[in-house]
Design a protein around this motif. Structure first.
Motif, short mmCIF file in Angstrom:
data_model
loop_
_atom_site.label_atom_id
_atom_site.label_comp_id
_atom_site.label_asym_id
_atom_site.label_seq_id
_atom_site.Cartn_x
_atom_site.Cartn_y
_atom_site.Cartn_z
N ARG A 127 60.11 -15.16 80.43
CA ARG A 127 59.83 -13.78 79.99
C ARG A 127 60.96 -13.25 79.12
O ARG A 127 60.74 -12.56 78.13
CB ARG A 127 59.59 -12.88 81.19
CG ARG A 127 58.24 -13.12 81.85
CD ARG A 127 58.06 -12.35 83.13
NE ARG A 127 58.17 -10.91 82.93
CZ ARG A 127 58.36 -10.05 83.92
NH1 ARG A 127 58.45 -10.48 85.18
NH2 ARG A 127 58.44 -8.75 83.67
N GLU A 131 60.52 -12.12 75.14
CA GLU A 131 60.73 -10.79 74.57
C GLU A 131 61.94 -10.72 73.64
O GLU A 131 61.96 -9.90 72.73
CB GLU A 131 60.81 -9.74 75.66
CG GLU A 131 62.08 -9.72 76.47
CD GLU A 131 62.07 -8.65 77.55
OE1 GLU A 131 62.00 -7.46 77.21
OE2 GLU A 131 62.12 -9.02 78.73
N ASN A 142 52.49 -13.71 83.61
CA ASN A 142 53.11 -12.39 83.56
C ASN A 142 53.88 -12.26 82.25
O ASN A 142 54.94 -12.85 82.10
CB ASN A 142 54.04 -12.19 84.76
CG ASN A 142 54.62 -10.81 84.82
OD1 ASN A 142 54.45 -9.99 83.92
ND2 ASN A 142 55.34 -10.54 85.90
N ARG A 144 54.73 -9.18 80.89
CA ARG A 144 55.35 -7.85 80.76
C ARG A 144 56.81 -8.00 80.36
O ARG A 144 57.45 -8.99 80.65
CB ARG A 144 55.28 -7.10 82.10
CG ARG A 144 53.90 -6.67 82.49
CD ARG A 144 53.90 -6.00 83.86
NE ARG A 144 54.41 -6.95 84.85
CZ ARG A 144 55.28 -6.64 85.80
NH1 ARG A 144 55.72 -5.43 85.94
NH2 ARG A 144 55.68 -7.56 86.65
N HIS A 145 57.32 -6.95 79.71
CA HIS A 145 58.74 -6.97 79.34
C HIS A 145 59.60 -6.99 80.59
O HIS A 145 59.25 -6.39 81.61
CB HIS A 145 59.08 -5.74 78.50
CG HIS A 145 58.68 -5.88 77.08
ND1 HIS A 145 58.99 -4.93 76.14
CD2 HIS A 145 58.01 -6.85 76.41
CE1 HIS A 145 58.52 -5.30 74.97
NE2 HIS A 145 57.92 -6.46 75.11
N PRO A 149 62.07 -1.80 76.95
CA PRO A 149 61.10 -0.79 77.39
C PRO A 149 59.66 -1.22 77.08
O PRO A 149 59.43 -2.00 76.16
CB PRO A 149 61.47 0.46 76.58
CG PRO A 149 62.72 0.16 75.86
CD PRO A 149 62.98 -1.30 75.94
N ASP A 150 58.73 -0.69 77.84
CA ASP A 150 57.32 -1.04 77.65
C ASP A 150 56.81 -0.70 76.26
O ASP A 150 55.91 -1.36 75.74
CB ASP A 150 56.44 -0.35 78.70
CG ASP A 150 56.69 -0.90 80.10
OD1 ASP A 150 57.16 -2.05 80.21
OD2 ASP A 150 56.41 -0.18 81.08
N ASP A 151 57.36 0.34 75.65
CA ASP A 151 56.89 0.74 74.33
C ASP A 151 57.69 0.10 73.19
O ASP A 151 57.63 0.55 72.05
CB ASP A 151 56.91 2.27 74.19
CG ASP A 151 58.33 2.85 74.25
OD1 ASP A 151 59.26 2.14 74.66
OD2 ASP A 151 58.48 4.03 73.89
N TRP A 152 58.41 -0.95 73.49
CA TRP A 152 59.18 -1.66 72.46
C TRP A 152 58.22 -2.16 71.38
O TRP A 152 57.15 -2.67 71.70
CB TRP A 152 59.92 -2.83 73.09
CG TRP A 152 60.88 -3.50 72.16
CD1 TRP A 152 60.65 -4.64 71.45
CD2 TRP A 152 62.20 -3.08 71.85
NE1 TRP A 152 61.76 -4.96 70.71
CE2 TRP A 152 62.72 -4.01 70.93
CE3 TRP A 152 62.99 -2.01 72.25
CZ2 TRP A 152 64.00 -3.92 70.40
CZ3 TRP A 152 64.27 -1.92 71.72
CH2 TRP A 152 64.76 -2.85 70.82
N GLU A 154 56.06 -4.22 68.95
CA GLU A 154 55.58 -5.59 68.93
C GLU A 154 56.18 -6.33 67.73
O GLU A 154 56.27 -5.78 66.64
CB GLU A 154 54.05 -5.60 68.85
CG GLU A 154 53.42 -6.93 69.15
CD GLU A 154 53.58 -7.38 70.59
OE1 GLU A 154 53.68 -8.60 70.80
OE2 GLU A 154 53.63 -6.53 71.50
N HIS A 172 63.77 3.21 70.25
CA HIS A 172 63.02 2.93 71.47
C HIS A 172 63.93 2.74 72.68
O HIS A 172 63.46 2.44 73.76
CB HIS A 172 62.12 1.71 71.26
CG HIS A 172 61.02 1.95 70.30
ND1 HIS A 172 59.85 2.55 70.66
CD2 HIS A 172 60.95 1.73 68.97
CE1 HIS A 172 59.07 2.67 69.61
NE2 HIS A 172 59.73 2.18 68.57
#
Length: 184
Positions: A127, A131, A142, A144-145, A149-152, A154, A172
């Motif tokens: 992971r 990222e 999985n 996910r970051h 942050p989740d809103d990083w 793409e 961000h």
């Protein structure tokens, strides 16, 4: 518990399984201790990235490996340098053999098979590499970051030397570069 093998014995098994996909190798040996000297070996191999999964499977045939780390490096060229380090025979006192596997992964095809089906503990490393460098791991459940942050945005990878738009990435995070420079 399996009997430990020497670096040369492990290398022979990898050569048999990978053939020409094992591009180069080096056995490094270290002596440690003052009163009671002991020798420790490391096996460093360079492989074709297409042989990556098979190389890991061979290590599982020999012993359940301990994952030291997975990392990637971008020198700014057309590929990323991937490095996987494992310990074989780690349960045997002074029997551990470190096996470090290196290969170049072209930036126009940053895809590797996951090893989490063999070794669930590799998920965190995969992971992180996904990222930070943009490597996709086929079969990784999985995605996910882990650190960002989740809103990083793409397609933005902080460890890549060919990454541009730092100001865009920084907005961000919790503080902008300008806020940090002003001492805020």
């Amino acid at each position: 518990m399996r009997e430990p093998m020497s670096a040369e014995e492990v290398l022979k098994r990898l050569q048999e399984a990978l053939g020409e996909a094992l591009l180069s190798h080096e056995v490094r040996e270290y002596t440690m201790g003052v009163r009671r000297k002991r020798t420790y070996q490391e096996l460093w191999i360079e492989i074709d990235p297409k042989a990556f999964r098979r190389a890991v499977e061979v290590m599982f045939e020999l012993d359940y490996p301990h994952l030291h780390f997975i990392t990637g490096e971008d020198d700014g060229g057309d590929s990323l340098r991937m490095v996987y380090s494992f310990g074989l025979f780690w349960a045997v006192p002074w029997g551990e053999l470190s096996v470090t596997m290196r290969f170049n992964l072209p930036k126009d095809n940053l895809v590797l098979p996951t090893i989490t089906d063999l070794m669930p503990g590799a998920e965190t490393n995969e992971r992180e590499i996904r990222e930070m460098l943009g490597v996709e791991f086929e079969g990784l459940k999985n995605k996910r970051h882990l650190f960002l942050p989740d809103d990083w945005p793409e397609g933005k990878y902080p460890w890549r030397k060919d990454e541009y738009g730092v100001e865009d990435m920084v907005k961000h995070t919790h503080k902008s570069v300008n806020e940090i420079r002003r001492g805020e």
